[in-house]
Design a protein around this motif. Structure first.
Motif, PDB file in Angstrom:
ATOM      1  N   ALA A  49      -6.841 -24.370 -54.341  1.00 49.46           N
ATOM      2  CA  ALA A  49      -7.794 -23.788 -53.389  1.00 49.46           C
ATOM      3  C   ALA A  49      -8.299 -24.848 -52.410  1.00 49.46           C
ATOM      4  O   ALA A  49      -8.460 -24.571 -51.209  1.00 49.46           O
ATOM      5  CB  ALA A  49      -8.954 -23.154 -54.133  1.00 49.46           C
ATOM      6  N   SER A  50      -8.541 -26.064 -52.897  1.00 48.37           N
ATOM      7  CA  SER A  50      -8.981 -27.145 -52.008  1.00 48.37           C
ATOM      8  C   SER A  50      -7.903 -27.488 -50.985  1.00 48.37           C
ATOM      9  O   SER A  50      -8.196 -27.687 -49.802  1.00 48.37           O
ATOM     10  CB  SER A  50      -9.331 -28.396 -52.814  1.00 48.37           C
ATOM     11  N   ILE A  51      -6.660 -27.540 -51.430  1.00 47.87           N
ATOM     12  CA  ILE A  51      -5.551 -27.836 -50.523  1.00 47.87           C
ATOM     13  C   ILE A  51      -5.406 -26.742 -49.476  1.00 47.87           C
ATOM     14  O   ILE A  51      -5.192 -27.023 -48.286  1.00 47.87           O
ATOM     15  CB  ILE A  51      -4.242 -28.041 -51.315  1.00 47.87           C
ATOM     16  N   VAL A  52      -5.561 -25.494 -49.889  1.00 50.54           N
ATOM     17  CA  VAL A  52      -5.475 -24.377 -48.948  1.00 50.54           C
ATOM     18  C   VAL A  52      -6.607 -24.464 -47.919  1.00 50.54           C
ATOM     19  O   VAL A  52      -6.385 -24.235 -46.727  1.00 50.54           O
ATOM     20  CB  VAL A  52      -5.510 -23.030 -49.701  1.00 50.54           C
ATOM     21  N   CYS A  53      -7.808 -24.815 -48.368  1.00 50.06           N
ATOM     22  CA  CYS A  53      -8.941 -24.926 -47.444  1.00 50.06           C
ATOM     23  C   CYS A  53      -8.733 -26.061 -46.441  1.00 50.06           C
ATOM     24  O   CYS A  53      -9.026 -25.899 -45.252  1.00 50.06           O
ATOM     25  CB  CYS A  53     -10.241 -25.146 -48.216  1.00 50.06           C
ATOM     26  N   VAL A  54      -8.225 -27.194 -46.906  1.00 49.39           N
ATOM     27  CA  VAL A  54      -7.968 -28.311 -45.989  1.00 49.39           C
ATOM     28  C   VAL A  54      -6.874 -27.931 -44.994  1.00 49.39           C
ATOM     29  O   VAL A  54      -6.971 -28.236 -43.796  1.00 49.39           O
ATOM     30  CB  VAL A  54      -7.604 -29.596 -46.771  1.00 49.39           C
ATOM     31  N   SER A  55      -5.852 -27.230 -45.462  1.00 51.47           N
ATOM     32  CA  SER A  55      -4.788 -26.778 -44.574  1.00 51.47           C
ATOM     33  C   SER A  55      -5.336 -25.797 -43.533  1.00 51.47           C
ATOM     34  O   SER A  55      -4.960 -25.859 -42.358  1.00 51.47           O
ATOM     35  CB  SER A  55      -3.668 -26.101 -45.360  1.00 51.47           C
ATOM     36  N   ALA A  56      -6.205 -24.897 -43.956  1.00 53.28           N
ATOM     37  CA  ALA A  56      -6.824 -23.955 -43.019  1.00 53.28           C
ATOM     38  C   ALA A  56      -7.657 -24.707 -41.983  1.00 53.28           C
ATOM     39  O   ALA A  56      -7.678 -24.334 -40.808  1.00 53.28           O
ATOM     40  CB  ALA A  56      -7.683 -22.957 -43.776  1.00 53.28           C
ATOM     41  N   TYR A  57      -8.328 -25.768 -42.392  1.00 51.89           N
ATOM     42  CA  TYR A  57      -9.090 -26.587 -41.436  1.00 51.89           C
ATOM     43  C   TYR A  57      -8.156 -27.243 -40.425  1.00 51.89           C
ATOM     44  O   TYR A  57      -8.454 -27.265 -39.232  1.00 51.89           O
ATOM     45  CB  TYR A  57      -9.899 -27.647 -42.183  1.00 51.89           C
ATOM     46  N   TRP A  58      -7.024 -27.766 -40.898  1.00 51.06           N
ATOM     47  CA  TRP A  58      -6.083 -28.403 -39.975  1.00 51.06           C
ATOM     48  C   TRP A  58      -5.540 -27.421 -38.956  1.00 51.06           C
ATOM     49  O   TRP A  58      -5.347 -27.758 -37.799  1.00 51.06           O
ATOM     50  CB  TRP A  58      -4.924 -29.040 -40.736  1.00 51.06           C
ATOM     51  N   PHE A  59      -5.272 -26.187 -39.397  1.00 47.05           N
ATOM     52  CA  PHE A  59      -4.699 -25.197 -38.481  1.00 47.05           C
ATOM     53  C   PHE A  59      -5.722 -24.595 -37.527  1.00 47.05           C
ATOM     54  O   PHE A  59      -5.396 -24.308 -36.379  1.00 47.05           O
ATOM     55  CB  PHE A  59      -4.000 -24.076 -39.259  1.00 47.05           C
ATOM     56  N   THR A  60      -6.954 -24.389 -38.006  1.00 46.34           N
ATOM     57  CA  THR A  60      -7.946 -23.714 -37.175  1.00 46.34           C
ATOM     58  C   THR A  60      -8.950 -24.655 -36.534  1.00 46.34           C
ATOM     59  O   THR A  60      -9.512 -24.333 -35.488  1.00 46.34           O
ATOM     60  CB  THR A  60      -8.728 -22.680 -37.998  1.00 46.34           C
ATOM     61  N   GLY A  61      -9.209 -25.786 -37.175  1.00 41.65           N
ATOM     62  CA  GLY A  61     -10.228 -26.701 -36.667  1.00 41.65           C
ATOM     63  C   GLY A  61     -11.644 -26.272 -37.014  1.00 41.65           C
ATOM     64  O   GLY A  61     -12.615 -26.888 -36.575  1.00 41.65           O
ATOM     65  N   ASN A  62     -11.775 -25.227 -37.812  1.00 42.24           N
ATOM     66  CA  ASN A  62     -13.078 -24.718 -38.221  1.00 42.24           C
ATOM     67  C   ASN A  62     -13.591 -25.538 -39.403  1.00 42.24           C
ATOM     68  O   ASN A  62     -12.995 -25.550 -40.470  1.00 42.24           O
ATOM     69  CB  ASN A  62     -12.942 -23.243 -38.603  1.00 42.24           C
ATOM     70  N   ARG A  63     -14.733 -26.201 -39.228  1.00 41.87           N
ATOM     71  CA  ARG A  63     -15.265 -27.093 -40.252  1.00 41.87           C
ATOM     72  C   ARG A  63     -15.758 -26.342 -41.492  1.00 41.87           C
ATOM     73  O   ARG A  63     -15.991 -26.943 -42.529  1.00 41.87           O
ATOM     74  CB  ARG A  63     -16.390 -27.949 -39.686  1.00 41.87           C
ATOM     75  N   ARG A  64     -15.902 -25.036 -41.392  1.00 42.80           N
ATOM     76  CA  ARG A  64     -16.321 -24.238 -42.544  1.00 42.80           C
ATOM     77  C   ARG A  64     -15.327 -24.404 -43.701  1.00 42.80           C
ATOM     78  O   ARG A  64     -15.728 -24.509 -44.851  1.00 42.80           O
ATOM     79  CB  ARG A  64     -16.413 -22.775 -42.133  1.00 42.80           C
TER      80      ARG A  64
END
Length: 61
Positions: A13-28
């Motif tokens: 889940a942490s890896i998925v969240c970091v990947s989502a941050y890289w793709f979207t740039g959303n700090r959430r």
């Protein structure tokens, strides 16, 4: 066994969240990843503290 499954899910889940941050740039998503990582660390510390206490008590009794 259950602890390993939960730990693995938290890591994924942490890896998925970091990947989502890289793709979207959303700090959430980065905040979610950090909270998941903190939960993993706290759970690990509690788990190993209980193992340590069990070993100490087994030597005493």
């Amino acid at each position: 066994m259950i602890f390993r499954i939960i730990a693995s899910l938290l890591i994924v889940a942490s890896i998925v969240c970091v990947s989502a941050y890289w793709f979207t740039g959303n700090r959430r998503y980065l905040t979610y990843a950090w909270r998941l990582f903190q939960a993993l660390l706290i759970g690990g510390l509690i788990f190993f503290a209980l193992m340590f206490v069990e070993r100490v008590l087994m030597r005493v009794f």
